[in-house]
Motif scaffolding. Structure first.
Motif, PDB file in Angstrom:
ATOM      1  N   ASP A   1       0.781  -1.044  -0.021  1.00  0.00           N
ATOM      2  CA  ASP A   1       0.013  -0.063   0.134  1.00  0.00           C
ATOM      3  C   ASP A   1       0.766   1.114   0.136  1.00  0.00           C
ATOM      4  O   ASP A   1       0.581   2.308  -0.573  1.00  0.00           O
ATOM      5  CB  ASP A   1      -0.748  -0.030   1.091  1.00  0.00           C
ATOM      6  CG  ASP A   1      -1.986  -0.926   1.102  1.00  0.00           C
ATOM      7  OD1 ASP A   1      -2.374  -1.451   0.022  1.00  0.00           O
ATOM      8  OD2 ASP A   1      -2.624  -1.307   2.065  1.00  0.00           O
ATOM      9  N   LYS A   2       2.132   1.346   0.816  1.00  0.00           N
ATOM     10  CA  LYS A   2       2.775   2.216   0.916  1.00  0.00           C
ATOM     11  C   LYS A   2       3.611   2.169  -0.372  1.00  0.00           C
ATOM     12  O   LYS A   2       3.844   3.735  -1.011  1.00  0.00           O
ATOM     13  CB  LYS A   2       3.775   2.261   1.986  1.00  0.00           C
ATOM     14  CG  LYS A   2       4.737   3.561   2.294  1.00  0.00           C
ATOM     15  CD  LYS A   2       3.750   4.445   2.747  1.00  0.00           C
ATOM     16  CE  LYS A   2       4.868   5.919   3.201  1.00  0.00           C
ATOM     17  NZ  LYS A   2       3.885   7.049   3.560  1.00  0.00           N
ATOM     18  N   CYS A   3       4.048   1.539  -1.080  1.00  0.00           N
ATOM     19  CA  CYS A   3       4.449   1.561  -2.278  1.00  0.00           C
ATOM     20  C   CYS A   3       3.610   1.969  -3.572  1.00  0.00           C
ATOM     21  O   CYS A   3       4.118   3.056  -4.149  1.00  0.00           O
ATOM     22  CB  CYS A   3       4.875   0.002  -2.869  1.00  0.00           C
ATOM     23  SG  CYS A   3       5.409  -0.220  -4.418  1.00  0.00           S
ATOM     24  N   ILE A   4       2.172   1.813  -3.462  1.00  0.00           N
ATOM     25  CA  ILE A   4       1.478   2.565  -4.326  1.00  0.00           C
ATOM     26  C   ILE A   4       1.322   3.914  -4.179  1.00  0.00           C
ATOM     27  O   ILE A   4       1.449   4.867  -4.965  1.00  0.00           O
ATOM     28  CB  ILE A   4       0.003   1.717  -4.306  1.00  0.00           C
ATOM     29  CG1 ILE A   4       0.196   0.341  -4.830  1.00  0.00           C
ATOM     30  CG2 ILE A   4      -0.878   2.465  -5.273  1.00  0.00           C
ATOM     31  CD1 ILE A   4      -0.902  -0.680  -4.491  1.00  0.00           C
ATOM     32  N   GLU A   5       1.050   4.032  -2.782  1.00  0.00           N
ATOM     33  CA  GLU A   5       1.035   5.607  -2.393  1.00  0.00           C
ATOM     34  C   GLU A   5       2.371   6.449  -2.900  1.00  0.00           C
ATOM     35  O   GLU A   5       1.959   7.593  -3.383  1.00  0.00           O
ATOM     36  CB  GLU A   5       0.875   5.922  -1.072  1.00  0.00           C
ATOM     37  CG  GLU A   5       0.946   7.012  -0.335  1.00  0.00           C
ATOM     38  CD  GLU A   5       0.852   7.096   1.296  1.00  0.00           C
ATOM     39  OE1 GLU A   5       1.273   8.157   1.755  1.00  0.00           O
ATOM     40  OE2 GLU A   5       0.562   6.131   1.871  1.00  0.00           O
ATOM     41  N   GLU A   6       3.285   6.035  -2.628  1.00  0.00           N
ATOM     42  CA  GLU A   6       4.621   6.554  -2.832  1.00  0.00           C
ATOM     43  C   GLU A   6       4.737   6.606  -4.327  1.00  0.00           C
ATOM     44  O   GLU A   6       5.304   7.805  -5.149  1.00  0.00           O
ATOM     45  CB  GLU A   6       5.886   5.928  -2.126  1.00  0.00           C
ATOM     46  CG  GLU A   6       6.131   6.092  -0.799  1.00  0.00           C
ATOM     47  CD  GLU A   6       5.969   7.438  -0.359  1.00  0.00           C
ATOM     48  OE1 GLU A   6       6.584   8.407  -0.991  1.00  0.00           O
ATOM     49  OE2 GLU A   6       5.501   7.803   0.862  1.00  0.00           O
ATOM     50  N   SER A   7       4.301   5.696  -5.351  1.00  0.00           N
ATOM     51  CA  SER A   7       4.494   5.716  -6.503  1.00  0.00           C
ATOM     52  C   SER A   7       3.470   6.851  -7.214  1.00  0.00           C
ATOM     53  O   SER A   7       3.854   7.653  -8.081  1.00  0.00           O
ATOM     54  CB  SER A   7       3.892   4.435  -7.175  1.00  0.00           C
ATOM     55  OG  SER A   7       4.006   4.567  -8.662  1.00  0.00           O
ATOM     56  N   ILE A   8       2.288   6.927  -6.627  1.00  0.00           N
ATOM     57  CA  ILE A   8       1.570   7.944  -7.134  1.00  0.00           C
ATOM     58  C   ILE A   8       1.915   9.526  -6.736  1.00  0.00           C
ATOM     59  O   ILE A   8       1.764  10.174  -7.580  1.00  0.00           O
ATOM     60  CB  ILE A   8       0.077   7.869  -6.430  1.00  0.00           C
ATOM     61  CG1 ILE A   8      -0.584   6.373  -6.793  1.00  0.00           C
ATOM     62  CG2 ILE A   8      -0.915   9.159  -6.801  1.00  0.00           C
ATOM     63  CD1 ILE A   8      -1.012   6.348  -8.163  1.00  0.00           C
ATOM     64  N   LYS A   9       2.435   9.522  -5.513  1.00  0.00           N
ATOM     65  CA  LYS A   9       3.462  11.022  -5.404  1.00  0.00           C
ATOM     66  C   LYS A   9       4.352  11.088  -6.376  1.00  0.00           C
ATOM     67  O   LYS A   9       4.435  12.433  -6.610  1.00  0.00           O
ATOM     68  CB  LYS A   9       3.766  10.733  -3.848  1.00  0.00           C
ATOM     69  CG  LYS A   9       2.735  11.064  -2.862  1.00  0.00           C
ATOM     70  CD  LYS A   9       3.188  10.956  -1.344  1.00  0.00           C
ATOM     71  CE  LYS A   9       2.206  10.843  -0.373  1.00  0.00           C
ATOM     72  NZ  LYS A   9       2.994  10.767   0.991  1.00  0.00           N
ATOM     73  N   SER A  10       5.083  10.178  -6.422  1.00  0.00           N
ATOM     74  CA  SER A  10       6.274  10.431  -7.630  1.00  0.00           C
ATOM     75  C   SER A  10       5.721  10.853  -9.118  1.00  0.00           C
ATOM     76  O   SER A  10       6.199  11.705  -9.574  1.00  0.00           O
ATOM     77  CB  SER A  10       7.092   9.139  -7.645  1.00  0.00           C
ATOM     78  OG  SER A  10       7.819   8.935  -6.449  1.00  0.00           O
TER      79      SER A  10
END
Length: 370
Positions: free
Chosen positions: A183-192
């Motif tokens: 979930d954190k991976c997806i969140e950080e990907s979207i932010k990037s």
């Protein structure tokens, strides 16, 4: 079965399962197609023109490299659309890019004025200018533009040049390797992705007609959606996978590349010694996040048996139950922690399927890091 099917191949050897690799290629191409983006795979993972061509045949719209030497090898072997996702500095290297630019479509990454000035000097007498993408820092704490004012300043600096042509932005969400869960991976990907898009919009507002908003990192692209404004993705490791990437998706069945190793000694009831050490597997490991690795490699088809240590030429497994299952002279396969540097250790890879060697593939980009 822990013993490899490839007992007839000498060791250490790099083995690539053709069927698994092709499924990996098809998976990422399908994702790119579903989101309507160009897939430009990063071939630093394998450094093999033959594998790059397989990726192109599956639908990729060009390739990515990290070094001029890689670009030269790929171009010499028929790859004609290349992006160097790196800041290349130095007149000698830029002159080599100039030679490539006369023959193929090539772009390079930039993030500073010094580099822009060198490019303008090298290309000043060329009919064809050099196209560049500005790298955006998105949290990896590596290279790339950080501040908005620095981005604007660099864009204006490029606009004043005659032969340096700004065509877009790119980023690498490498911080997704170290996050604690998917979930954190997806969140950080979207932010990037959002930050990369925001920077692209700043450039457009300055009157520059760019065509590329490029992102790339295998862990995030295995999990995250791709935002509509993104035009291109640049994953690399997905084609072969490794322990780190397998950990990120909790599936080691997608790991196409292994290192074949011979058991050369069993000095104690639990210590098993292999002929594959740091010079065959590297000593790399990851200690944090979803891509964390334990030990120095995973024994394929085992119950999570890991190498406990590597020396230059020796690998150690300390496991009494494992030792009982194998003998000196047996060959096993090790899934490397990080496949990219491992490929660079070998002159060739064995492309295999179902116990048979299909062909040997030359790693023509080996050592081409200048």
């Amino acid at each position: 079965m822990i013993k490899s099917k490839y007992q007839f191949i000498d060791t250490p050897a790099l083995i690539i399962d053709y069927n698994i690799m092709m499924k990996n290629i098809e998976f990422m191409q399908k994702k790119a197609d579903e989101y309507g983006v160009k897939l430009r795979p990063h071939t630093k993972t394998h450094r093999m023109p033959e594998l790059a061509k397989l990726q192109m045949e599956a639908g990729s719209g060009g390739i990515t490299v990290a070094k001029v030497g890689e670009a030269e090898v790929m171009a010499e072997n028929g790859l004609k659309d290349i992006f160097i996702a790196n800041e290349i500095v130095g007149i000698n290297k830029l002159e080599r890019i100039r030679e490539l630019n006369r023959k193929i479509n090539i772009r390079t990454g930039v993030d500073n004025k010094f580099q822009i000035d060198q490019l303008e000097e090298v290309f000043k007498n060329e009919d064809k200018g050099i196209e560049v993408l500005i790298e955006i820092e998105v949290g990896e704490n590596r290279s790339g533009i950080i501040k908005k004012e620095d981005l604007i300043d660099l864009v204006n600096h490029i606009k004043a040049k005659n032969k340096v042509i700004l065509k877009g932005v790119f980023s690498h969400e490498g911080r997704t390797y170290n996050v604690e869960n998917v979930d954190k991976c997806i969140e950080e990907s979207i932010k990037s992705q959002q930050r990369t898009i925001e920077c692209a919009n700043i450039i457009k507002a300055l009157g520059v007609d760019i065509d590329t908003i490029s992102i790339g990192a295998t862990p995030s692209l295995m999990h995250s959606k791709i935002l509509p404004e993104i035009t291109e993705i640049r994953p690399g490791t997905y084609i072969l996978m490794d322990v780190g990437q397998g950990s990120a998706i909790d599936d080691f069945e997608k790991c196409a590349a292994t290192v074949l190793a011979t058991i050369i000694s069993k000095p104690t009831e639990e210590r098993v010694v292999l002929d594959t050490g740091a010079k065959a597997l590297t000593a790399q490991s990851r200690t944090l996040g979803i891509c964390a690795t334990l030990g120095n490699g995973l024994v394929k088809n085992s119950d999570n048996i890991r190498l406990s240590r590597v020396y230059d030429e020796h690998g150690l497994i300390n496991n009494r139950d494992f030792s009982k299952k194998i003998n000196v002279g047996d060959k096993i396969e090790i899934i490397p922690n990080h496949i990219c540097p491992v490929c660079n250790l070998y002159e060739k890879a064995y492309l295999v399927s179902g116990g048979n060697v299909l062909r040997e593939v030359a790693i023509l980009g080996r050592g081409k890091s200048q």
